[in-house]
Design a protein around this motif. Sequence first.
Motif, PDB file in Angstrom:
ATOM      1  N   HIS A  46       0.842  -1.191   0.000  1.00  0.00           N
ATOM      2  CA  HIS A  46       0.000   0.000   0.000  1.00  0.00           C
ATOM      3  C   HIS A  46       0.878   1.243   0.000  1.00  0.00           C
ATOM      4  N   ILE A  47       0.434   2.275  -0.714  1.00  0.00           N
ATOM      5  CA  ILE A  47       1.075   3.581  -0.641  1.00  0.00           C
ATOM      6  C   ILE A  47       0.060   4.602  -0.144  1.00  0.00           C
ATOM      7  N   LEU A  48       0.492   5.389   0.831  1.00  0.00           N
ATOM      8  CA  LEU A  48      -0.274   6.527   1.290  1.00  0.00           C
ATOM      9  C   LEU A  48       0.433   7.771   0.764  1.00  0.00           C
ATOM     10  N   ALA A  49      -0.300   8.581   0.023  1.00  0.00           N
ATOM     11  CA  ALA A  49       0.234   9.823  -0.530  1.00  0.00           C
ATOM     12  C   ALA A  49      -0.352  10.984   0.259  1.00  0.00           C
ATOM     13  N   ILE A  50       0.526  11.787   0.868  1.00  0.00           N
ATOM     14  CA  ILE A  50       0.035  12.923   1.658  1.00  0.00           C
ATOM     15  C   ILE A  50       0.523  14.238   1.061  1.00  0.00           C
ATOM     16  N   ASP A  51      -0.275  15.268   1.279  1.00  0.00           N
ATOM     17  CA  ASP A  51       0.089  16.620   0.859  1.00  0.00           C
ATOM     18  C   ASP A  51      -0.712  17.591   1.714  1.00  0.00           C
ATOM     19  N   THR A  87      -5.633   5.356  13.890  1.00  0.00           N
ATOM     20  CA  THR A  87      -5.924   4.142  14.636  1.00  0.00           C
ATOM     21  C   THR A  87      -5.931   2.950  13.687  1.00  0.00           C
ATOM     22  N   GLN A  88      -5.248   1.903  14.066  1.00  0.00           N
ATOM     23  CA  GLN A  88      -5.152   0.648  13.306  1.00  0.00           C
ATOM     24  C   GLN A  88      -4.304   0.759  12.031  1.00  0.00           C
ATOM     25  N   GLU A  89      -3.697   1.909  11.775  1.00  0.00           N
ATOM     26  CA  GLU A  89      -2.842   2.061  10.585  1.00  0.00           C
ATOM     27  C   GLU A  89      -1.472   1.456  10.870  1.00  0.00           C
ATOM     28  N   GLU A  90      -1.033   0.591   9.981  1.00  0.00           N
ATOM     29  CA  GLU A  90       0.266  -0.066  10.130  1.00  0.00           C
ATOM     30  C   GLU A  90       1.390   0.906   9.770  1.00  0.00           C
ATOM     31  N   PRO A  91       2.557   0.783  10.401  1.00  0.00           N
ATOM     32  CA  PRO A  91       3.684   1.660  10.070  1.00  0.00           C
ATOM     33  C   PRO A  91       4.229   1.376   8.667  1.00  0.00           C
ATOM     34  N   TYR A  92       4.992   2.331   8.178  1.00  0.00           N
ATOM     35  CA  TYR A  92       5.520   2.279   6.813  1.00  0.00           C
ATOM     36  C   TYR A  92       6.972   1.827   6.808  1.00  0.00           C
ATOM     37  N   ALA A 119       9.617   9.212  12.055  1.00  0.00           N
ATOM     38  CA  ALA A 119      10.087   8.196  13.005  1.00  0.00           C
ATOM     39  C   ALA A 119       8.915   7.530  13.714  1.00  0.00           C
ATOM     40  N   GLY A 120       7.888   8.307  14.033  1.00  0.00           N
ATOM     41  CA  GLY A 120       6.738   7.756  14.729  1.00  0.00           C
ATOM     42  C   GLY A 120       5.783   6.975  13.842  1.00  0.00           C
ATOM     43  N   ALA A 121       5.994   7.024  12.535  1.00  0.00           N
ATOM     44  CA  ALA A 121       5.077   6.374  11.593  1.00  0.00           C
ATOM     45  C   ALA A 121       5.730   5.258  10.785  1.00  0.00           C
ATOM     46  N   THR A 122       6.953   4.889  11.169  1.00  0.00           N
ATOM     47  CA  THR A 122       7.680   3.895  10.386  1.00  0.00           C
ATOM     48  C   THR A 122       8.188   2.754  11.252  1.00  0.00           C
ATOM     49  N   LYS A 123       8.488   1.647  10.596  1.00  0.00           N
ATOM     50  CA  LYS A 123       9.110   0.502  11.257  1.00  0.00           C
ATOM     51  C   LYS A 123      10.557   0.851  11.595  1.00  0.00           C
ATOM     52  N   ALA A 124      11.139   0.081  12.493  1.00  0.00           N
ATOM     53  CA  ALA A 124      12.510   0.354  12.941  1.00  0.00           C
ATOM     54  C   ALA A 124      13.524   0.316  11.804  1.00  0.00           C
ATOM     55  N   ASP A 125      13.290  -0.498  10.792  1.00  0.00           N
ATOM     56  CA  ASP A 125      14.241  -0.610   9.689  1.00  0.00           C
ATOM     57  C   ASP A 125      13.792   0.168   8.439  1.00  0.00           C
ATOM     58  N   ALA A 126      12.881   1.102   8.624  1.00  0.00           N
ATOM     59  CA  ALA A 126      12.365   1.883   7.489  1.00  0.00           C
ATOM     60  C   ALA A 126      13.476   2.737   6.866  1.00  0.00           C
TER      61      ALA A 126
END
Length: 154
Positions: A46-51, A87-92, A119-126
Amino acid sequence: MPGSLSPRLAAIVNALPIQPHSRVLEIGCGPGAAARAVAARLTTGHILAIDRSATAIAQAEAAAVDEIRSGRMSVRRVAAEDFVLQTQEEPYEIVFAVRVGALDGRHPEAGQRVLQRIAGATKADARLFIDGGDPLRELPIPRLEPNEGARRSM
């Protein structure tokens, strides 16, 4: 690769280490051309595109009807410095940004806030990529202390 992608954006998308299952975040998606190209490479990912721009998000949403309907892509209007997982959104796993002043050094104070949000929205190895390399350069993602991301999103 979608036909509306410029050679520059095509090179950037081609350089990303995308796997069919990747979770990708694009910061500053504009009309969504790169996000659609990434979505075309995903199967279960999945890709989330933000702006921050309502106009850009409306354009991205209108151009990506099929990708959004398939579940491979979503869009969200939010400034990068305000981004938090829902809520319930998996990290990137992969984050990329093209011509985003907060990440390319033009706005260093905003850049620090954006890096903390990433940093708060990603996995440790992102991994985080921005334009300005050949064609990309990788930036380190600062790692938060346990529970710091949860405190920041409140």
